[in-house]
Design a protein around this motif. Structure first.
Motif, PDB file in Angstrom:
ATOM      1  N   HIS A   1       0.788  -1.223   0.000  1.00 55.09           N
ATOM      2  CA  HIS A   1       0.000   0.000   0.000  1.00 55.09           C
ATOM      3  C   HIS A   1       0.828   1.285   0.000  1.00 55.09           C
ATOM      4  O   HIS A   1       0.266   2.376  -0.055  1.00 55.09           O
ATOM      5  N   SER A   2       2.155   1.152   0.112  1.00 55.22           N
ATOM      6  CA  SER A   2       2.991   2.347   0.114  1.00 55.22           C
ATOM      7  C   SER A   2       4.400   1.994  -0.347  1.00 55.22           C
ATOM      8  O   SER A   2       4.798   0.825  -0.347  1.00 55.22           O
ATOM      9  N   LEU A   3       5.150   3.028  -0.709  1.00 56.46           N
ATOM     10  CA  LEU A   3       6.535   2.840  -1.125  1.00 56.46           C
ATOM     11  C   LEU A   3       7.383   2.329   0.042  1.00 56.46           C
ATOM     12  O   LEU A   3       8.252   1.474  -0.143  1.00 56.46           O
ATOM     13  N   ALA A   4       7.108   2.829   1.229  1.00 56.33           N
ATOM     14  CA  ALA A   4       7.838   2.375   2.420  1.00 56.33           C
ATOM     15  C   ALA A   4       7.607   0.886   2.661  1.00 56.33           C
ATOM     16  O   ALA A   4       8.543   0.144   2.985  1.00 56.33           O
ATOM     17  N   GLU A   5       6.379   0.436   2.492  1.00 54.37           N
ATOM     18  CA  GLU A   5       6.064  -0.976   2.648  1.00 54.37           C
ATOM     19  C   GLU A   5       6.763  -1.820   1.578  1.00 54.37           C
ATOM     20  O   GLU A   5       7.231  -2.923   1.854  1.00 54.37           O
ATOM     21  N   LEU A   6       6.870  -1.290   0.381  1.00 55.26           N
ATOM     22  CA  LEU A   6       7.566  -1.981  -0.705  1.00 55.26           C
ATOM     23  C   LEU A   6       9.031  -2.197  -0.344  1.00 55.26           C
ATOM     24  O   LEU A   6       9.560  -3.308  -0.493  1.00 55.26           O
ATOM     25  N   PHE A   7       9.706  -1.161   0.143  1.00 49.94           N
ATOM     26  CA  PHE A   7      11.117  -1.291   0.520  1.00 49.94           C
ATOM     27  C   PHE A   7      11.301  -2.204   1.726  1.00 49.94           C
ATOM     28  O   PHE A   7      12.265  -2.961   1.799  1.00 49.94           O
ATOM     29  N   GLU A   8      10.359  -2.137   2.663  1.00 45.38           N
ATOM     30  CA  GLU A   8      10.424  -3.045   3.815  1.00 45.38           C
ATOM     31  C   GLU A   8      10.310  -4.496   3.354  1.00 45.38           C
ATOM     32  O   GLU A   8      11.031  -5.367   3.826  1.00 45.38           O
ATOM     33  N   LEU A   9       9.414  -4.754   2.432  1.00 44.93           N
ATOM     34  CA  LEU A   9       9.257  -6.098   1.873  1.00 44.93           C
ATOM     35  C   LEU A   9      10.528  -6.553   1.155  1.00 44.93           C
ATOM     36  O   LEU A   9      10.962  -7.699   1.313  1.00 44.93           O
ATOM     37  N   LEU A  10      11.097  -5.678   0.368  1.00 48.40           N
ATOM     38  CA  LEU A  10      12.280  -6.030  -0.417  1.00 48.40           C
ATOM     39  C   LEU A  10      13.481  -6.381   0.453  1.00 48.40           C
ATOM     40  O   LEU A  10      14.263  -7.260   0.105  1.00 48.40           O
ATOM     41  N   PHE A  11      13.642  -5.698   1.574  1.00 48.74           N
ATOM     42  CA  PHE A  11      14.883  -5.853   2.327  1.00 48.74           C
ATOM     43  C   PHE A  11      14.752  -6.388   3.740  1.00 48.74           C
ATOM     44  O   PHE A  11      15.755  -6.767   4.333  1.00 48.74           O
ATOM     45  N   TRP A  12      13.546  -6.451   4.283  1.00 46.42           N
ATOM     46  CA  TRP A  12      13.520  -6.768   5.701  1.00 46.42           C
ATOM     47  C   TRP A  12      12.392  -7.676   6.167  1.00 46.42           C
ATOM     48  O   TRP A  12      12.585  -8.494   7.049  1.00 46.42           O
ATOM     49  N   ARG A  13      11.192  -7.530   5.651  1.00 47.96           N
ATOM     50  CA  ARG A  13      10.023  -8.199   6.227  1.00 47.96           C
ATOM     51  C   ARG A  13      10.157  -9.710   6.207  1.00 47.96           C
ATOM     52  O   ARG A  13      10.598 -10.302   5.238  1.00 47.96           O
ATOM     53  N   THR A  14       9.744 -10.321   7.310  1.00 49.84           N
ATOM     54  CA  THR A  14       9.764 -11.780   7.429  1.00 49.84           C
ATOM     55  C   THR A  14       8.386 -12.337   7.116  1.00 49.84           C
ATOM     56  O   THR A  14       7.404 -11.615   7.063  1.00 49.84           O
ATOM     57  N   GLY A  15       8.331 -13.646   6.943  1.00 53.53           N
ATOM     58  CA  GLY A  15       7.075 -14.307   6.627  1.00 53.53           C
ATOM     59  C   GLY A  15       6.778 -14.210   5.147  1.00 53.53           C
ATOM     60  O   GLY A  15       7.395 -13.439   4.411  1.00 53.53           O
ATOM     61  N   GLY A  16       5.854 -15.022   4.688  1.00 53.66           N
ATOM     62  CA  GLY A  16       5.448 -14.979   3.292  1.00 53.66           C
ATOM     63  C   GLY A  16       6.185 -15.982   2.422  1.00 53.66           C
ATOM     64  O   GLY A  16       7.089 -16.683   2.858  1.00 53.66           O
ATOM     65  N   MET A  17       5.749 -16.026   1.165  1.00 51.90           N
ATOM     66  CA  MET A  17       6.270 -16.981   0.180  1.00 51.90           C
ATOM     67  C   MET A  17       7.268 -16.308  -0.729  1.00 51.90           C
ATOM     68  O   MET A  17       6.959 -15.264  -1.287  1.00 51.90           O
ATOM     69  N   PRO A  18       8.442 -16.859  -0.886  1.00 46.95           N
ATOM     70  CA  PRO A  18       9.075 -17.976  -0.195  1.00 46.95           C
ATOM     71  C   PRO A  18       9.834 -17.484   1.040  1.00 46.95           C
ATOM     72  O   PRO A  18      10.074 -16.293   1.198  1.00 46.95           O
ATOM     73  N   SER A  19      10.238 -18.413   1.858  1.00 48.01           N
ATOM     74  CA  SER A  19      10.995 -18.081   3.061  1.00 48.01           C
ATOM     75  C   SER A  19      12.438 -17.736   2.706  1.00 48.01           C
ATOM     76  O   SER A  19      13.158 -18.546   2.129  1.00 48.01           O
TER      77      SER A  19
END
Length: 163
Positions: A46-64
């Motif tokens: 939902h945001s650019l910040a969330e996109l960068f968090e997903l790319l470099f840091w967020r845990t969980g989700g497919m694939p591990s």
């Protein structure tokens, strides 16, 4: 002192150009990239910040990404040192502990935290508990997410060994 600094710089350069290190970083980045693309296509970003968090840091989700990086290091260590080596045994135990934690402990903790947050919100709405602070919901992995991450790490490890 100057020798120690130049030696440390040389060691850092050796680490950063090591095929083993690069394979592990690449497997982690690939897993995070795939995870981000999946989230983008599902409309969960939902945001650019969330996109960068997903790319470099967020845990969980497919694939591990945890599975990818530990499977990659196991593959490379097994290929280079042999599957009967002490370092491979260490790598495989590290892999198993990581997977067990991601699929078992972290997943259960995340589910528990989610339910406690739901209960806390209900109690707060009813005025029974005014000082409710949400718990952090740690994202673990489903067995399939860990399996796909492991396959990704295996294939990347093989590619870095053979190519």
């Amino acid at each position: 002192m100057e020798f120690m600094l130049s030696n440390a710089g040389l060691q850092l350069q050796t680490l950063l150009t090591s095929p083993v290190f690069l394979a592990c970083v690449f497997s982690w980045l690939c897993a995070q990239f795939v995870k981000t693309v999946i989230k983008l296509f599902s409309g969960s970003v939902h945001s650019l910040a969330e996109l960068f968090e997903l790319l470099f840091w967020r845990t969980g989700g497919m694939p591990s990404s945890h599975s990818a990086i530990t499977a990659c290091i196991c593959t490379i260590v097994g290929y280079r040192s042999g599957i009967d080596s002490d370092i491979f045994i260490l790598a495989i135990v590290f892999y198993l502990v990581t997977i067990r934690d991601a699929v078992g402990v972290r997943r259960a903790n995340g589910m528990q935290a989610r339910r406690l947050n739901e209960i806390g919100e209900i109690l707060k709405e009813k005025g029974l508990y005014d000082e409710f602070t949400k718990l952090k919901e740690v994202n673990g992995h489903s067995p399939m997410e860990a399996f796909v991450g492991s396959l990704l790490g295996l294939f990347i490890g093989i590619a870095f060994c053979v190519l």
